[in-house]
Design a protein around this motif. Sequence first.
Motif, PDB file in Angstrom:
ATOM      1  N   THR A 135       0.847  -1.190   0.000  1.00  0.00           N
ATOM      2  CA  THR A 135       0.000   0.000   0.000  1.00  0.00           C
ATOM      3  C   THR A 135       0.879   1.235   0.000  1.00  0.00           C
ATOM      4  OG1 THR A 135      -1.766  -1.140   1.192  1.00  0.00           O
ATOM      5  CG2 THR A 135      -1.794   1.272   1.232  1.00  0.00           C
ATOM      6  N   GLY A 136       0.590   2.164  -0.950  1.00  0.00           N
ATOM      7  CA  GLY A 136       1.392   3.367  -1.099  1.00  0.00           C
ATOM      8  C   GLY A 136       0.934   4.500  -0.192  1.00  0.00           C
ATOM      9  N   GLY A 137       1.434   5.690  -0.490  1.00  0.00           N
ATOM     10  CA  GLY A 137       1.129   6.861   0.311  1.00  0.00           C
ATOM     11  C   GLY A 137       2.177   7.117   1.368  1.00  0.00           C
ATOM     12  N   GLY A 138       3.304   6.429   1.290  1.00  0.00           N
ATOM     13  CA  GLY A 138       4.373   6.597   2.252  1.00  0.00           C
ATOM     14  C   GLY A 138       5.575   5.773   1.835  1.00  0.00           C
ATOM     15  N   HIS A 139       6.514   5.655   2.732  1.00  0.00           N
ATOM     16  CA  HIS A 139       7.735   4.917   2.431  1.00  0.00           C
ATOM     17  C   HIS A 139       7.500   3.419   2.612  1.00  0.00           C
ATOM     18  CE1 HIS A 139      12.030   4.376   1.883  1.00  0.00           C
ATOM     19  NE2 HIS A 139      12.017   3.529   2.914  1.00  0.00           N
ATOM     20  N   ILE A 140       7.935   2.654   1.628  1.00  0.00           N
ATOM     21  CA  ILE A 140       7.870   1.198   1.706  1.00  0.00           C
ATOM     22  C   ILE A 140       9.270   0.670   1.928  1.00  0.00           C
ATOM     23  CG2 ILE A 140       7.387  -0.929   0.445  1.00  0.00           C
ATOM     24  CD1 ILE A 140       5.192   0.540  -1.045  1.00  0.00           C
ATOM     25  N   SER A 141       9.437  -0.076   2.992  1.00  0.00           N
ATOM     26  CA  SER A 141      10.694  -0.762   3.280  1.00  0.00           C
ATOM     27  C   SER A 141      10.358  -2.237   3.422  1.00  0.00           C
ATOM     28  CB  SER A 141      11.329  -0.222   4.566  1.00  0.00           C
ATOM     29  OG  SER A 141      12.541  -0.902   4.835  1.00  0.00           O
ATOM     30  N   THR A 210      13.638  -0.093 -10.096  1.00  0.00           N
ATOM     31  CA  THR A 210      14.848  -0.890  -9.879  1.00  0.00           C
ATOM     32  C   THR A 210      15.884  -0.130  -9.060  1.00  0.00           C
ATOM     33  OG1 THR A 210      14.451  -1.957 -12.019  1.00  0.00           O
ATOM     34  CG2 THR A 210      16.620  -2.240 -11.044  1.00  0.00           C
ATOM     35  N   GLU A 211      15.974   1.182  -9.269  1.00  0.00           N
ATOM     36  CA  GLU A 211      16.992   1.967  -8.564  1.00  0.00           C
ATOM     37  C   GLU A 211      16.753   2.017  -7.058  1.00  0.00           C
ATOM     38  OE1 GLU A 211      16.926   6.150  -9.453  1.00  0.00           O
ATOM     39  OE2 GLU A 211      14.783   6.101  -9.927  1.00  0.00           O
ATOM     40  N   HIS A 212      15.549   1.655  -6.642  1.00  0.00           N
ATOM     41  CA  HIS A 212      15.221   1.669  -5.210  1.00  0.00           C
ATOM     42  C   HIS A 212      15.360   0.289  -4.574  1.00  0.00           C
ATOM     43  CE1 HIS A 212      13.762   5.734  -5.775  1.00  0.00           C
ATOM     44  NE2 HIS A 212      12.963   5.313  -6.751  1.00  0.00           N
ATOM     45  N   ASP A 221       9.578   5.436  -1.779  1.00  0.00           N
ATOM     46  CA  ASP A 221       8.484   6.327  -1.390  1.00  0.00           C
ATOM     47  C   ASP A 221       7.375   6.172  -2.409  1.00  0.00           C
ATOM     48  OD1 ASP A 221       9.868   7.320   0.819  1.00  0.00           O
ATOM     49  OD2 ASP A 221      10.890   8.834  -0.398  1.00  0.00           O
ATOM     50  N   ALA A 222       6.364   5.427  -2.048  1.00  0.00           N
ATOM     51  CA  ALA A 222       5.335   5.013  -3.006  1.00  0.00           C
ATOM     52  C   ALA A 222       4.191   6.018  -3.068  1.00  0.00           C
ATOM     53  CB  ALA A 222       4.790   3.649  -2.617  1.00  0.00           C
ATOM     54  N   TRP A 227      -0.373  -1.254  -4.769  1.00  0.00           N
ATOM     55  CA  TRP A 227       0.666  -1.555  -5.753  1.00  0.00           C
ATOM     56  C   TRP A 227       1.041  -3.041  -5.710  1.00  0.00           C
ATOM     57  CZ3 TRP A 227       2.315   2.144  -9.092  1.00  0.00           C
ATOM     58  CH2 TRP A 227       2.009   3.478  -8.783  1.00  0.00           C
ATOM     59  N   THR A 228       1.223  -3.606  -6.896  1.00  0.00           N
ATOM     60  CA  THR A 228       1.834  -4.928  -7.015  1.00  0.00           C
ATOM     61  C   THR A 228       3.307  -4.718  -7.325  1.00  0.00           C
ATOM     62  OG1 THR A 228      -0.190  -6.000  -7.814  1.00  0.00           O
ATOM     63  CG2 THR A 228       1.898  -7.092  -8.308  1.00  0.00           C
ATOM     64  N   ILE A 229       4.157  -5.252  -6.490  1.00  0.00           N
ATOM     65  CA  ILE A 229       5.605  -5.139  -6.702  1.00  0.00           C
ATOM     66  C   ILE A 229       6.077  -6.415  -7.410  1.00  0.00           C
ATOM     67  CG2 ILE A 229       7.847  -4.734  -5.668  1.00  0.00           C
ATOM     68  CD1 ILE A 229       5.792  -2.441  -5.296  1.00  0.00           C
ATOM     69  N   LEU A 230       6.618  -6.233  -8.584  1.00  0.00           N
ATOM     70  CA  LEU A 230       7.132  -7.354  -9.383  1.00  0.00           C
ATOM     71  C   LEU A 230       8.650  -7.342  -9.334  1.00  0.00           C
ATOM     72  CD1 LEU A 230       6.920  -9.648 -11.535  1.00  0.00           C
ATOM     73  CD2 LEU A 230       6.897  -7.828 -13.275  1.00  0.00           C
TER      74      LEU A 230
END
Length: 683
Positions: A135-141, A210-212, A221-222, A227-230
């Motif tokens: 889920t976006g709207g913030g930083h994904i780690s 990819t750079e992230h 930071d999405a 989001w589907t992360i592939l």
Amino acid sequence: MLVALAALVLSSTAPVDALQASFQNPPPSARPHTWWHWMNGNVTKVGITKDLEAMKAAGIGGAQMFTVDQDIPHGPAGYGGTLWRELTSWAVKEADRLGIELCIHNCAGWSSSGGPWIKPEDAMQILAWSTTEETGGGHISAVLPPIQAPQVYARVDYAKDIAVYAIQGQNGIQKKPDDFLARTGVVRGDGIQPNFQGGTAGDARFIDITEHFSKGKLEWDAPEGEWTILRLGHVPTGKDNHPAPPEGDGLEVDKLSKSALEKHWAGLMAKVVHDAGPLAGKSLNNSLIDSYEVGSQNWTPLMREDFKKLRGYDPQPYLPVLAGFTVVSQEVSERFLWDWRRTIADLYATNYYERFAELCHSVGMVASSEPYGNGGFDNIQAGSKADIPMGEFWIPGGMASESVKLAASVAHVYGKPVVGAESFTAGEMEGAWKEEPAKFKALGDLMYTYGLNRYIFHRYAMQPWTDKLPGMTMGPWGSHIDRTQTWWREAASWLKYVARCQSVLQQGRFVADVLYYYGENAPVDMPNPQDMRRLVPQGFDYDGCDAGALMSAKVVDGKVVLPSGATYRVLMLPDSKFMTPKVAAAVAALVDDGATVVGPRPEDTPSLTNYPAAGASVKAVGESVWGSGDLPPSGTRSSGKGKVFWGTRLAAILENGKVAPDFDYAPKNYFNKLVYCHRVIGD
């Protein structure tokens, strides 16, 4: 039949000429060859000498060396070891003494190119991936799940990332078609055309992130939304060369990489060549890639760069299609997949089959190959890279004989004088010392009419002993063409007949009226001869060709002529509305110069390259030659000096063109069915 025909020709009052002399006393090049299987290291110097002397006495002109494992107790000459190399060098020297040609398979086993020297990064690669929902709207780690391939033969501890995408608007992986693995090049699927049936991707959003991503972890930071992360990467297929003894077994080399193939060559072949010294290119004059049985691959480390060179655009934005997503639209995704499969085929041809031939040539040797199997290549294109294209056929009924017609077509359209075949292959029910020349002859003659002109017997098992009968076998496989056969001393008269036939069949030019172009939908093979016989009428013969041969054709006196000298009255196209612009332009030029072309009007390109302008170009060419608007189900049209036909039986076209059958006979009924091969030599 062949002897009778030759006697009829040679009984004329014409003076004795080179053709007659070559029939009466065939040159060494006309002698049959044999596969020579060294079984699990059971090899001796005395056995080598006796085998080669027996071959020489019987009239066998060459031996193709294999080391294979068929559950026979292991002998002392382990593959690639010191003793094996010493014995191989001895075989090369003895062959030179006896005037016998030696070929060596490029690795242990009979398929295909690999060994213990191949590291995972140089092995055949396949795309793999994983997905996770965020889920976006913030930083994904997040630590992303490990990648997994849709089909892996054996697990290998190696994986490498390619790219990471964030996808919005397509929830998870889309429903895949039944032939998804074939469309993405994971497995072979012959002649696949694009399927444009389907909607657009709607408001789907693809972001390359990819750079992230680093070391398995995403820091991004999405934007708002789901989001589907592939995570997309590649792993080895895990396929090994087989059936090899343990010391020769290893990963199959990456077929799409020249540098990987060069490492494979260095692993064994370069050592054999070094040991042969000045006899490399002399008695040791050939290396072989046997029929391809190790599966396909759809990635190589330089795939992105090679794709750009071959297709003219960057594949990176479209790579999610290979994991089952739709990018832009169904049509765009299918066009990209067509380009992907075509690129795989082109790389097989240049980086595997052609590079292998170049490595052979660099040491004075020639290359042989059986260019068919379960890899993602274009069979004629791949076969054109060999000096000696080969097929195979089995007893009793000629199973796999369609490969002989393939090899013959490659030879005819690309100007290769020798058409080889793994001949009279047998299983344990058909072999087992039940074979004899009287049972071989009819099937062997039939294969001559397919275009074969060199038997390469399957098989001669290396006999390491002088006092054991019936001796070594190749497990359950092969007809027994060994010095321990009960009829071996009588074999020479049969093999003299074989050499006479092959002497004539290796000269001159094959005569056919139809050139069948099978399209660019890679991977692709020629149609089965039985299917072609329903299209090509009795009394006429044909060759198949690929785009490379077609692009080299010209028209002379209304006939399609290739640089090899092969000449045809009719060019037949595949049943498809798709052509690339270069092929459409080539066909149009042939018609304009006077060719007769049979096939449907091209209407679009299957490719994403330069689309949509390329599609409009193909359509314009089709309308200029075939006519515009709706065409009737069948018809003909003149264009320039030539004509095009569609929806019309080939027999009617040839008859209306007053083209007489090349060969005819009577009466024709169920019991009288004749097959033939026609070559022309001089006048």
